[in-house]
Write an enzyme that holds these catalytic residues in place. Structure first.
Site, PDB file in Angstrom:
ATOM      1  CB  SER A  56      -1.347   6.171   6.236  1.00 49.56           C
ATOM      2  OG  SER A  56      -2.067   7.334   6.570  1.00 49.56           O
ATOM      3  CB  THR A  81     -11.359  13.420  -4.958  1.00 53.76           C
ATOM      4  OG1 THR A  81     -11.024  13.345  -3.589  1.00 53.76           O
ATOM      5  CG2 THR A  81     -11.847  14.821  -5.298  1.00 53.76           C
ATOM      6  CD  GLU A 110      -3.886  14.997  -3.513  1.00 54.65           C
ATOM      7  OE1 GLU A 110      -2.731  15.286  -3.846  1.00 54.65           O
ATOM      8  OE2 GLU A 110      -4.891  15.337  -4.146  1.00 54.65           O
TER       9      GLU A 110
HETATM   10  N1  COS Z   1       9.170   9.344  -5.039  1.00 56.23           N
HETATM   11  C1  COS Z   1       9.730   8.287  -5.643  1.00 56.23           C
HETATM   12  N2  COS Z   1       9.823   7.064  -5.084  1.00 56.23           N
HETATM   13  C2  COS Z   1       9.296   6.920  -3.846  1.00 56.23           C
HETATM   14  C3  COS Z   1       8.692   7.980  -3.154  1.00 56.23           C
HETATM   15  C4  COS Z   1       8.636   9.240  -3.793  1.00 56.23           C
HETATM   16  N3  COS Z   1       8.065  10.294  -3.214  1.00 56.23           N
HETATM   17  N4  COS Z   1       8.272   7.538  -1.952  1.00 56.23           N
HETATM   18  C5  COS Z   1       8.616   6.235  -1.876  1.00 56.23           C
HETATM   19  N5  COS Z   1       9.230   5.870  -3.028  1.00 56.23           N
HETATM   20  C6  COS Z   1       9.790   4.553  -3.362  1.00 56.23           C
HETATM   21  C7  COS Z   1      10.883   4.190  -2.391  1.00 56.23           C
HETATM   22  O1  COS Z   1      12.123   4.752  -2.794  1.00 56.23           O
HETATM   23  C8  COS Z   1      10.859   2.669  -2.446  1.00 56.23           C
HETATM   24  O2  COS Z   1      11.519   2.243  -3.627  1.00 56.23           O
HETATM   25  P1  COS Z   1      12.903   1.418  -3.554  1.00 56.23           P
HETATM   26  O3  COS Z   1      12.596   0.195  -2.748  1.00 56.23           O
HETATM   27  O4  COS Z   1      13.215   1.147  -4.990  1.00 56.23           O
HETATM   28  O5  COS Z   1      13.871   2.333  -2.886  1.00 56.23           O
HETATM   29  C9  COS Z   1       9.390   2.360  -2.649  1.00 56.23           C
HETATM   30  O6  COS Z   1       8.792   3.551  -3.202  1.00 56.23           O
HETATM   31  C10 COS Z   1       8.703   2.003  -1.361  1.00 56.23           C
HETATM   32  O7  COS Z   1       8.852   3.110  -0.503  1.00 56.23           O
HETATM   33  P2  COS Z   1       8.754   3.044   1.082  1.00 56.23           P
HETATM   34  O8  COS Z   1       9.526   1.866   1.572  1.00 56.23           O
HETATM   35  O9  COS Z   1       9.085   4.385   1.614  1.00 56.23           O
HETATM   36  O10 COS Z   1       7.201   2.725   1.265  1.00 56.23           O
HETATM   37  P3  COS Z   1       6.329   2.685   2.555  1.00 56.23           P
HETATM   38  O11 COS Z   1       5.361   1.578   2.391  1.00 56.23           O
HETATM   39  O12 COS Z   1       7.195   2.688   3.791  1.00 56.23           O
HETATM   40  O13 COS Z   1       5.444   4.022   2.481  1.00 56.23           O
HETATM   41  C11 COS Z   1       4.739   6.254   2.887  1.00 56.23           C
HETATM   42  C12 COS Z   1       5.878   5.237   2.732  1.00 56.23           C
HETATM   43  C13 COS Z   1       4.018   6.162   4.228  1.00 56.23           C
HETATM   44  C14 COS Z   1       5.436   7.600   2.767  1.00 56.23           C
HETATM   45  C15 COS Z   1       3.712   6.097   1.709  1.00 56.23           C
HETATM   46  O14 COS Z   1       3.016   4.875   1.813  1.00 56.23           O
HETATM   47  C16 COS Z   1       2.702   7.214   1.635  1.00 56.23           C
HETATM   48  O15 COS Z   1       2.982   8.304   1.100  1.00 56.23           O
HETATM   49  N6  COS Z   1       1.488   6.970   2.146  1.00 56.23           N
HETATM   50  C17 COS Z   1       0.395   7.919   2.012  1.00 56.23           C
HETATM   51  C18 COS Z   1      -0.319   7.695   0.760  1.00 56.23           C
HETATM   52  C19 COS Z   1      -1.267   8.797   0.468  1.00 56.23           C
HETATM   53  O16 COS Z   1      -0.899   9.947   0.297  1.00 56.23           O
HETATM   54  N7  COS Z   1      -2.542   8.428   0.392  1.00 56.23           N
HETATM   55  C20 COS Z   1      -3.534   9.331   0.007  1.00 56.23           C
HETATM   56  C21 COS Z   1      -4.186   8.726  -1.186  1.00 56.23           C
HETATM   57  S1  COS Z   1      -4.563   9.779  -2.434  1.00 56.23           S
HETATM   58  S2  COS Z   1      -5.972  10.915  -1.709  1.00 56.23           S
END
Ligand code: COS
Length: 380
Positions: free
Chosen positions: A132, A158, A363
């Site tokens: 995450s 995967t 995901e």
């Molecule tokens: N689209 C575009 N940009 C995105 C985005 C999205 N969906 N989500 C985050 N970003 C950007 C942010 O805008 C930020 O950029 P800026 O600093 O330029 O504004 C940057 O990415 C970092 O984002 P954020 O601070 O939100 O990152 P976090 O570390 O807090 O993470 C979560 C947020 C938890 C939402 C993210 O790490 C996540 O989705 N984790 C799960 C990952 C996942 O799905 N793993 C499965 C693997 S594949 S099976």
């Protein structure tokens, strides 16, 4: 707003259903039991154009919209959720990013065979300590002349054991956090790249899930997708679309649960009547159908927004959050309706439950989806 599918969308749905019924249904349970990768089915999915559905035809794809893709993944997963995720990863997580941000040369080299189903792709973001918390990447990519040298381990990948092409997120500048992550294409057979451990799983057992390792793995500089530092956004934007694919997978499983429950309730007798005549069963079936409809609406909305070129971050998270939840609920209810028969492998519903659970995890877990949704509501 219209609730009608186009002729093409209906044709894709019917083709996927026919393929799933004829080619997947007879062997799905056995492949699950034996943890057998569906090589022949994946080849045929490629021939049908289902491995690169949204890629333009000029790059080997089918040039279809996201709604058609959603319908196809749903139909395939209704019969075989393992095949559903293999297809979803190749389409959403691999082809999408190369098509969107790859150079012409990268598209010709990597996208064309991937979209045509001649090669298989995988997406390597997760690490033992970055699930995450995806920006906590330990895998490094160091520029050395005209090459990057990769070191690190990725897990829960995967398609990893069978992939010809892997998109790898790695840190190019540790000091920059998420802005120091970049994306690379690693081809099978590159020295220093190896497939490590194959996981034994609760569900989606005929898809392969492995760890992969990079040990001084040298790849050409030209294999970097996008600018240095774009890798985290690349992954997040790609996962936005991937979540529609997983929502579709969950919907397919839920639909299978509903259909199996109706079938069973109409043939199983208890207390002198078919159990479908008991209100307790009728209400379960009504609730399952209503939730599936609601989940499908959320998923179609996310797909339609994607096709309209709008932001899907929150809509895709909602679609995945809700669809995965109702898939697990539907599977539990389907087992309950089947009683003892639901708990044994003679009937398919125990497989549906095992397959459904992962949709709440990969995901982006349901907790991550709630973070994404709530941030979009509270950030202004
Ligand atoms: N689209 C575009 N940009 C995105 C985005 C999205 N969906 N989500 C985050 N970003 C950007 C942010 O805008 C930020 O950029 P800026 O600093 O330029 O504004 C940057 O990415 C970092 O984002 P954020 O601070 O939100 O990152 P976090 O570390 O807090 O993470 C979560 C947020 C938890 C939402 C993210 O790490 C996540 O989705 N984790 C799960 C990952 C996942 O799905 N793993 C499965 C693997 S594949 S099976």
């Amino acid at each position: 707003m219209t609730f009608d599918f186009t002729e093409t969308q209906l044709m894709i749905r019917d083709t996927a259903r026919k393929f799933a019924e004829e080619e997947l249904a007879p062997s799905a349970a056995e492949r699950d039991e034996k943890e057998e990768f569906p090589y022949a089915a994946v080849k045929k999915l490629g021939e049908l154009g289902f491995m690169g559905m949204m890629v333009p035809e000029q790059y080997g794809g089918a040039g279809l919209d996201t709604i058609s893709y959603l319908l196809a993944v749903e139909e395939i997963s209704r019969v075989d959720a393992s095949c559903g995720v293999i297809m979803s990863v190749n389409n959403s997580l691999v082809c999408f990013g190369i098509n969107e941000w790859g150079t012409e040369e990268q598209k010709q080299r990597f996208l064309v065979p991937l979209a045509a189903g001649k090669k298989l792709g995988a997406f390597a973001l997760s690490e033992p300590e970055a699930g995450s918390d995806a920006s906590n990447q330990r895998t490094t990519a160091v520029l050395d002349g005209d090459c990057y040298v990769l070191n690190g381990t990725k897990n829960f990948i995967t398609n990893g054991a069978n992939a010809d092409v892997i998109l790898v997120m790695a840190t190019t500048d540790k000091t920059k956090g998420p802005k120091g992550i970049s994306t690379f294409v690693v081809e099978k057979g590159t020295p220093g790249f190896s497939v490590a451990k194959k996981e034994k799983k609760l569900g989606i057992r005929s898809s392969d899930t492995v760890s992969v390792a990079f040990q001084d793995c040298k790849i050409p500089r030209g294999n970097r997708i996008g600018e240095e530092g774009f890798g985290f956004k690349f992954a997040m934007k790609t996962l936005d679309g991937g979540r529609i694919g997983i929502a579709a997978q969950a919907l397919g499983i839920a639909q299978a649960c509903l259909e199996a429950s109706i079938r069973y309730a109409k043939q199983r007798r208890a207390f002198g009547q078919y159990i479908a005549e008991f209100q307790a069963i009728q209400f379960k079936i009504a609730d399952m159908a209503t939730k599936i409809d609601a989940a499908q609406m959320l998923s179609l909305k996310a797909a339609a927004l994607k096709d309209a070129g709008k932001s899907i971050t929150s809509a895709a998270a909602m679609a995945k959050l809700f669809s995965s939840k109702i898939a697990v609920e539907a599977a539990l209810e389907a087992i309950q309706i089947h009683g003892g028969y639901g708990y044994i492998k003679e009937y398919p519903v125990e497989r549906y439950l095992r397959d459904a659970k992962i949709t709440e995890i990969y995901e982006g877990t349901s907790e991550v989806q709630r973070i994404v949704i709530s941030r979009s509501l509270l950030s202004n």
